[in-house]
Design a protein around this motif. Sequence first.
Motif, PDB file in Angstrom:
ATOM      1  N   TRP A  53       0.860  -1.180   0.000  1.00 55.65           N
ATOM      2  CA  TRP A  53       0.000   0.000   0.000  1.00 55.65           C
ATOM      3  C   TRP A  53       0.900   1.235   0.000  1.00 55.65           C
ATOM      4  O   TRP A  53       2.071   1.161   0.385  1.00 55.65           O
ATOM      5  CB  TRP A  53      -0.971  -0.004   1.180  1.00 55.65           C
ATOM      6  N   ASP A  54       0.357   2.356  -0.422  1.00 56.56           N
ATOM      7  CA  ASP A  54       1.156   3.585  -0.433  1.00 56.56           C
ATOM      8  C   ASP A  54       0.861   4.481   0.757  1.00 56.56           C
ATOM      9  O   ASP A  54       1.453   5.551   0.904  1.00 56.56           O
ATOM     10  CB  ASP A  54       0.954   4.362  -1.740  1.00 56.56           C
ATOM     11  N   ALA A  55      -0.042   4.044   1.623  1.00 60.38           N
ATOM     12  CA  ALA A  55      -0.399   4.769   2.847  1.00 60.38           C
ATOM     13  C   ALA A  55      -1.029   6.135   2.588  1.00 60.38           C
ATOM     14  O   ALA A  55      -1.074   6.990   3.477  1.00 60.38           O
ATOM     15  CB  ALA A  55       0.833   4.937   3.753  1.00 60.38           C
ATOM     16  N   ARG A  56      -1.554   6.316   1.355  1.00 60.86           N
ATOM     17  CA  ARG A  56      -2.172   7.608   1.029  1.00 60.86           C
ATOM     18  C   ARG A  56      -3.454   7.475   0.220  1.00 60.86           C
ATOM     19  O   ARG A  56      -4.308   8.346   0.301  1.00 60.86           O
ATOM     20  CB  ARG A  56      -1.175   8.480   0.258  1.00 60.86           C
ATOM     21  N   THR A  57      -3.554   6.411  -0.574  1.00 57.08           N
ATOM     22  CA  THR A  57      -4.703   6.289  -1.471  1.00 57.08           C
ATOM     23  C   THR A  57      -5.385   4.941  -1.303  1.00 57.08           C
ATOM     24  O   THR A  57      -4.785   3.970  -0.845  1.00 57.08           O
ATOM     25  CB  THR A  57      -4.267   6.462  -2.942  1.00 57.08           C
ATOM     26  N   GLN A  58      -6.645   4.899  -1.712  1.00 53.13           N
ATOM     27  CA  GLN A  58      -7.386   3.647  -1.659  1.00 53.13           C
ATOM     28  C   GLN A  58      -6.873   2.670  -2.711  1.00 53.13           C
ATOM     29  O   GLN A  58      -6.257   3.049  -3.706  1.00 53.13           O
ATOM     30  CB  GLN A  58      -8.873   3.922  -1.902  1.00 53.13           C
ATOM     31  N   GLY A  59      -7.129   1.398  -2.464  1.00 52.36           N
ATOM     32  CA  GLY A  59      -6.690   0.368  -3.398  1.00 52.36           C
ATOM     33  C   GLY A  59      -7.181  -0.989  -2.930  1.00 52.36           C
ATOM     34  O   GLY A  59      -7.942  -1.107  -1.962  1.00 52.36           O
ATOM     35  N   SER A  60      -6.732  -2.024  -3.609  1.00 51.57           N
ATOM     36  CA  SER A  60      -7.179  -3.373  -3.277  1.00 51.57           C
ATOM     37  C   SER A  60      -6.739  -3.804  -1.875  1.00 51.57           C
ATOM     38  O   SER A  60      -7.327  -4.723  -1.286  1.00 51.57           O
ATOM     39  CB  SER A  60      -6.648  -4.364  -4.319  1.00 51.57           C
ATOM     40  N   TRP A  61      -5.734  -3.124  -1.322  1.00 47.41           N
ATOM     41  CA  TRP A  61      -5.251  -3.459   0.025  1.00 47.41           C
ATOM     42  C   TRP A  61      -6.355  -3.362   1.067  1.00 47.41           C
ATOM     43  O   TRP A  61      -6.319  -4.085   2.082  1.00 47.41           O
ATOM     44  CB  TRP A  61      -4.093  -2.536   0.421  1.00 47.41           C
ATOM     45  N   GLN A  62      -7.328  -2.481   0.833  1.00 47.79           N
ATOM     46  CA  GLN A  62      -8.338  -2.263   1.863  1.00 47.79           C
ATOM     47  C   GLN A  62      -9.238  -3.474   2.072  1.00 47.79           C
ATOM     48  O   GLN A  62      -9.873  -3.608   3.127  1.00 47.79           O
ATOM     49  CB  GLN A  62      -9.170  -1.022   1.555  1.00 47.79           C
ATOM     50  N   VAL A  96      -0.360  11.428   9.398  1.00 47.83           N
ATOM     51  CA  VAL A  96      -1.745  11.895   9.299  1.00 47.83           C
ATOM     52  C   VAL A  96      -2.447  11.297   8.091  1.00 47.83           C
ATOM     53  O   VAL A  96      -3.599  10.818   8.195  1.00 47.83           O
ATOM     54  CB  VAL A  96      -1.779  13.435   9.260  1.00 47.83           C
ATOM     55  N   GLU A  97      -1.793  11.281   6.935  1.00 51.19           N
ATOM     56  CA  GLU A  97      -2.441  10.770   5.726  1.00 51.19           C
ATOM     57  C   GLU A  97      -2.705   9.275   5.813  1.00 51.19           C
ATOM     58  O   GLU A  97      -3.751   8.794   5.362  1.00 51.19           O
ATOM     59  CB  GLU A  97      -1.600  11.110   4.507  1.00 51.19           C
ATOM     60  N   ALA A  98      -1.771   8.523   6.384  1.00 52.73           N
ATOM     61  CA  ALA A  98      -1.993   7.084   6.532  1.00 52.73           C
ATOM     62  C   ALA A  98      -3.167   6.801   7.454  1.00 52.73           C
ATOM     63  O   ALA A  98      -3.999   5.918   7.187  1.00 52.73           O
ATOM     64  CB  ALA A  98      -0.725   6.412   7.066  1.00 52.73           C
ATOM     65  N   THR A  99      -3.259   7.550   8.539  1.00 52.03           N
ATOM     66  CA  THR A  99      -4.361   7.353   9.483  1.00 52.03           C
ATOM     67  C   THR A  99      -5.698   7.702   8.838  1.00 52.03           C
ATOM     68  O   THR A  99      -6.693   6.978   8.997  1.00 52.03           O
ATOM     69  CB  THR A  99      -4.121   8.207  10.745  1.00 52.03           C
ATOM     70  N   ARG A 100      -5.713   8.790   8.096  1.00 48.14           N
ATOM     71  CA  ARG A 100      -6.955   9.192   7.433  1.00 48.14           C
ATOM     72  C   ARG A 100      -7.402   8.179   6.389  1.00 48.14           C
ATOM     73  O   ARG A 100      -8.596   7.854   6.303  1.00 48.14           O
ATOM     74  CB  ARG A 100      -6.773  10.563   6.789  1.00 48.14           C
ATOM     75  N   ILE A 101      -6.483   7.652   5.603  1.00 52.71           N
ATOM     76  CA  ILE A 101      -6.891   6.725   4.541  1.00 52.71           C
ATOM     77  C   ILE A 101      -7.330   5.384   5.133  1.00 52.71           C
ATOM     78  O   ILE A 101      -8.189   4.704   4.567  1.00 52.71           O
ATOM     79  CB  ILE A 101      -5.779   6.541   3.480  1.00 52.71           C
ATOM     80  N   LEU A 102      -6.781   5.015   6.283  1.00 51.01           N
ATOM     81  CA  LEU A 102      -7.288   3.824   6.956  1.00 51.01           C
ATOM     82  C   LEU A 102      -8.735   4.048   7.388  1.00 51.01           C
ATOM     83  O   LEU A 102      -9.583   3.156   7.260  1.00 51.01           O
ATOM     84  CB  LEU A 102      -6.425   3.484   8.175  1.00 51.01           C
ATOM     85  N   VAL A 104     -10.905   6.005   5.906  1.00 54.84           N
ATOM     86  CA  VAL A 104     -11.716   5.929   4.685  1.00 54.84           C
ATOM     87  C   VAL A 104     -11.942   4.473   4.297  1.00 54.84           C
ATOM     88  O   VAL A 104     -13.066   4.061   3.966  1.00 54.84           O
ATOM     89  CB  VAL A 104     -11.015   6.682   3.532  1.00 54.84           C
ATOM     90  N   ALA A 105     -10.864   3.678   4.338  1.00 53.21           N
ATOM     91  CA  ALA A 105     -10.960   2.273   3.932  1.00 53.21           C
ATOM     92  C   ALA A 105     -11.886   1.482   4.844  1.00 53.21           C
ATOM     93  O   ALA A 105     -12.644   0.618   4.381  1.00 53.21           O
ATOM     94  CB  ALA A 105      -9.563   1.647   3.920  1.00 53.21           C
ATOM     95  N   LEU A 106     -11.854   1.762   6.127  1.00 53.92           N
ATOM     96  CA  LEU A 106     -12.715   1.047   7.069  1.00 53.92           C
ATOM     97  C   LEU A 106     -14.189   1.242   6.747  1.00 53.92           C
ATOM     98  O   LEU A 106     -15.015   0.361   7.008  1.00 53.92           O
ATOM     99  CB  LEU A 106     -12.436   1.521   8.503  1.00 53.92           C
ATOM    100  N   ARG A 107     -14.513   2.378   6.153  1.00 56.44           N
ATOM    101  CA  ARG A 107     -15.898   2.688   5.822  1.00 56.44           C
ATOM    102  C   ARG A 107     -16.348   2.063   4.503  1.00 56.44           C
ATOM    103  O   ARG A 107     -17.510   2.218   4.118  1.00 56.44           O
ATOM    104  CB  ARG A 107     -16.089   4.207   5.817  1.00 56.44           C
ATOM    105  N   SER A 158     -10.935   9.433  12.496  1.00 55.85           N
ATOM    106  CA  SER A 158     -11.057   8.305  11.569  1.00 55.85           C
ATOM    107  C   SER A 158     -11.684   7.069  12.204  1.00 55.85           C
ATOM    108  O   SER A 158     -12.204   6.196  11.505  1.00 55.85           O
ATOM    109  CB  SER A 158      -9.677   7.941  11.005  1.00 55.85           C
ATOM    110  N   LEU A 159     -11.608   6.968  13.522  1.00 59.10           N
ATOM    111  CA  LEU A 159     -12.143   5.804  14.236  1.00 59.10           C
ATOM    112  C   LEU A 159     -13.641   5.690  14.001  1.00 59.10           C
ATOM    113  O   LEU A 159     -14.380   6.676  14.082  1.00 59.10           O
ATOM    114  CB  LEU A 159     -11.856   5.976  15.730  1.00 59.10           C
TER     115      LEU A 159
END
Length: 317
Positions: A53-62, A96-102, A104-107, A158-159
């Motif tokens: 993962w790039d820790a910034r954008t959505q992808g199949s990792w989620q 901050v960006e990694a935490t935010r994208i996690l 987003v992915a959780l949702r 993000s939680l």
Amino acid sequence: MPHAVELKKYIIAGGSGFLGVSLAHHLAKYGASVTILSRSEPKVAGPWQHVTWDARTQGSWQNQLNEADGLINLTGRNVNCIKTPDHQDEILRSRVEATRILGVALRTVDTPPPVWVQMSTAHIYGDPPRAMCTEDSPCGYGLAPFVGKAWEEAFHASLLPSQRGVLLRTSFVLGRNRGAGGGALATLGMLARLGLGGKVGSGSQGMSWIHEADMNQLFERALTDGNMQGTYIASSPHPVSQIEFMRELRRDVRMPIGLPAFEWMVRIGARWLLRTDPELALYGRFVISKRLAEEGFEFQYARLRESLDDLLGNRKK
């Protein structure tokens, strides 16, 4: 007796470094399935699945988050560097960006993990000269406290409302070198063996620390204990001064002398020889966790001497 993490599935975001590899080994040893999310694979092979993962954008990792039993987020650029404007920006953004994208992915997944354990830093308290900081102490001033507060704010935003969140303000983790690095202890041990492990600056600055075994036990408790929630300091109950820390380290590496380093020497040597921030050595803090004591967490390695003996091979038989 089955272990609490047996047959569970855990995701370690930013888990390719020393701390993530140590935790992955610990969880897998007790029967858990572990997936590490990181830009590149860990430098050592181990009992885990790696997903890029790039820790910034959505992808199949989620998709890895779906039906996982817990998420641990360790993502963040190493602070062991010269604090140029670009490095400062990356230190902040990477966290901050990694935490935010996690978040987003959780949702986006049907069954998100019920618990999220988030790394933070004990450096959030700044560098008070002699004060003993606990979870109730005010945050400090400067780059590290600013980054720490932004990191924690991103986590709280993000939680998921349905998730149990545990935030660990972590001190200096003492660990073994398994090919993934042993944290800063490896560098300090090298300096001590060269006879350079003496007083740095005043020597009175606080060195709060935790053995990797206790750190892993704390991660595990955060993942499995439904009563654990909110902010905790992850540090031994017995912090020491820099001069005491290096005295114990010299004893373990059997180096009788440790040349002192004046502040001006550290500022020159750190920048031009070690290529790092001199303030990492010149400043420090004493922190202990009131909450862990109140909740009965037992440290396997509460004292510095027994911790260094274990990690550096001088354990008494």
